[in-house]
Write a protein that holds these residues in place. Structure first.
Motif, short mmCIF file in Angstrom:
data_model
loop_
_atom_site.label_atom_id
_atom_site.label_comp_id
_atom_site.label_asym_id
_atom_site.label_seq_id
_atom_site.Cartn_x
_atom_site.Cartn_y
_atom_site.Cartn_z
N TYR A 140 -8.27 52.41 31.01
CA TYR A 140 -9.47 52.66 30.21
C TYR A 140 -9.66 51.59 29.13
O TYR A 140 -10.78 51.20 28.83
N SER A 141 -8.57 51.11 28.57
CA SER A 141 -8.67 50.05 27.56
C SER A 141 -9.22 48.77 28.19
O SER A 141 -10.10 48.10 27.62
N LYS A 143 -11.00 48.57 30.98
CA LYS A 143 -12.37 48.83 31.43
C LYS A 143 -13.35 48.67 30.27
O LYS A 143 -14.42 48.07 30.41
N LYS A 144 -12.95 49.18 29.10
CA LYS A 144 -13.83 49.07 27.92
C LYS A 144 -13.98 47.61 27.51
O LYS A 144 -15.09 47.12 27.31
N GLU A 145 -12.86 46.88 27.37
CA GLU A 145 -12.91 45.47 26.98
C GLU A 145 -13.70 44.65 27.98
O GLU A 145 -14.48 43.76 27.62
N THR A 147 -16.10 45.62 30.21
CA THR A 147 -17.55 45.87 30.24
C THR A 147 -18.22 45.31 28.99
O THR A 147 -19.32 44.76 29.07
N LEU A 148 -17.57 45.43 27.85
CA LEU A 148 -18.14 44.85 26.63
C LEU A 148 -18.23 43.32 26.74
O LEU A 148 -19.24 42.72 26.35
N ALA A 170 -20.68 50.43 29.28
CA ALA A 170 -19.54 50.40 28.36
C ALA A 170 -19.51 51.64 27.48
O ALA A 170 -18.46 52.19 27.20
N SER A 171 -20.68 52.11 27.07
CA SER A 171 -20.73 53.29 26.19
C SER A 171 -20.31 54.55 26.93
O SER A 171 -19.86 55.52 26.32
N VAL A 173 -18.07 54.43 29.64
CA VAL A 173 -16.69 54.27 30.08
C VAL A 173 -15.73 54.89 29.08
O VAL A 173 -14.76 55.54 29.43
N HIS A 174 -16.02 54.69 27.82
CA HIS A 174 -15.13 55.16 26.76
C HIS A 174 -15.99 55.52 25.56
O HIS A 174 -16.83 54.73 25.14
N ASP A 176 -17.23 55.37 22.40
CA ASP A 176 -17.00 54.40 21.33
C ASP A 176 -18.35 53.87 20.89
O ASP A 176 -19.20 53.56 21.73
#
Length: 202
Positions: A140-141, A143-145, A147-148, A170-171, A173-174, A176
């Protein structure tokens, strides 16, 4: 021991020791030398036991550390091919995705955004081949990095629709606020530019 017995297990163990030492050294030259030795041992182990994915994966990790992108990619692909569809294969795919993410980010920051975006997309494709819960936080970390980074790269290339879609991904996926904030800033800049160009409808 290797002077007497050319065993796969001994090459593998020595390679892991070289790799671990390389990650602990602060001297870049010494670290690279140990990674080179690790690669050699993992390749020797692979020659002795060509049907396990372990040695290609270890060689790929060391090659990635040396920034030998194409060689590392070839060994990750070999590991994935040998592992097939079992859970262990997902680890190779996760590591390959991390490698492609690092390579893509480097390409973007060094002035080759087209190749960088290609590598980021490839990393995303590998992550999409298995469910995230298998690896939890590392998945998940990343995936977030990922996509951003893709969204920011699209924005920098003025591909605003793709950027907006990727910020939205990105919003989701996690949970944040980063993605929504960055998308908001982008839309504000687009709106300000449209007003300055006397395009109030846009």
């Amino acid at each position: 021991a290797l002077g007497h017995w050319k065993l796969e297990s001994l090459f593998s163990q020595r390679g892991l020791l070289y790799h671990d030492l390389a990650t602990q050294l602060t001297d870049k030259k010494q670290s690279a030398e140990n990674l080179e030795l690790a690669v050699q041992d993992f390749k020797e182990a692979h020659l002795l036991h060509p049907f396990t994915p372990l040695h290609p994966r270890n060689a790929a990790n060391a090659l990635s550390g040396l920034n030998r992108v194409n060689e590392a990619s070839a060994y990750y692909e070999k590991a994935i091919q040998l592992q097939g569809g079992f859970e262990a294969a997902y680890k190779s795919r996760l590591l390959y995705a991390q490698h492609l993410f690092k390579s893509g980010a480097t390409q973007i920051h060094t002035g080759n955004p087209v190749l960088g975006i290609k590598h980021l997309n490839q990393a995303n494709e590998y992550l999409n081949t298995f469910p995230g819960y298998l690896h939890g936080t590392p998945y998940y970390s990343l995936k977030k990095e990922l996509t951003l980074s893709m969204a920011i790269a699209y924005e920098d290339q003025k591909q605003f629709q793709l950027a907006l879609e990727t910020y939205d991904l990105a919003s989701r996926v996690h949970v944040d606020p980063d993605a929504n904030c960055l998308a908001g800033f982008m839309l504000t800049e687009i709106g300000d530019s449209a007003l300055a160009d006397q395009r109030p409808t846009d």
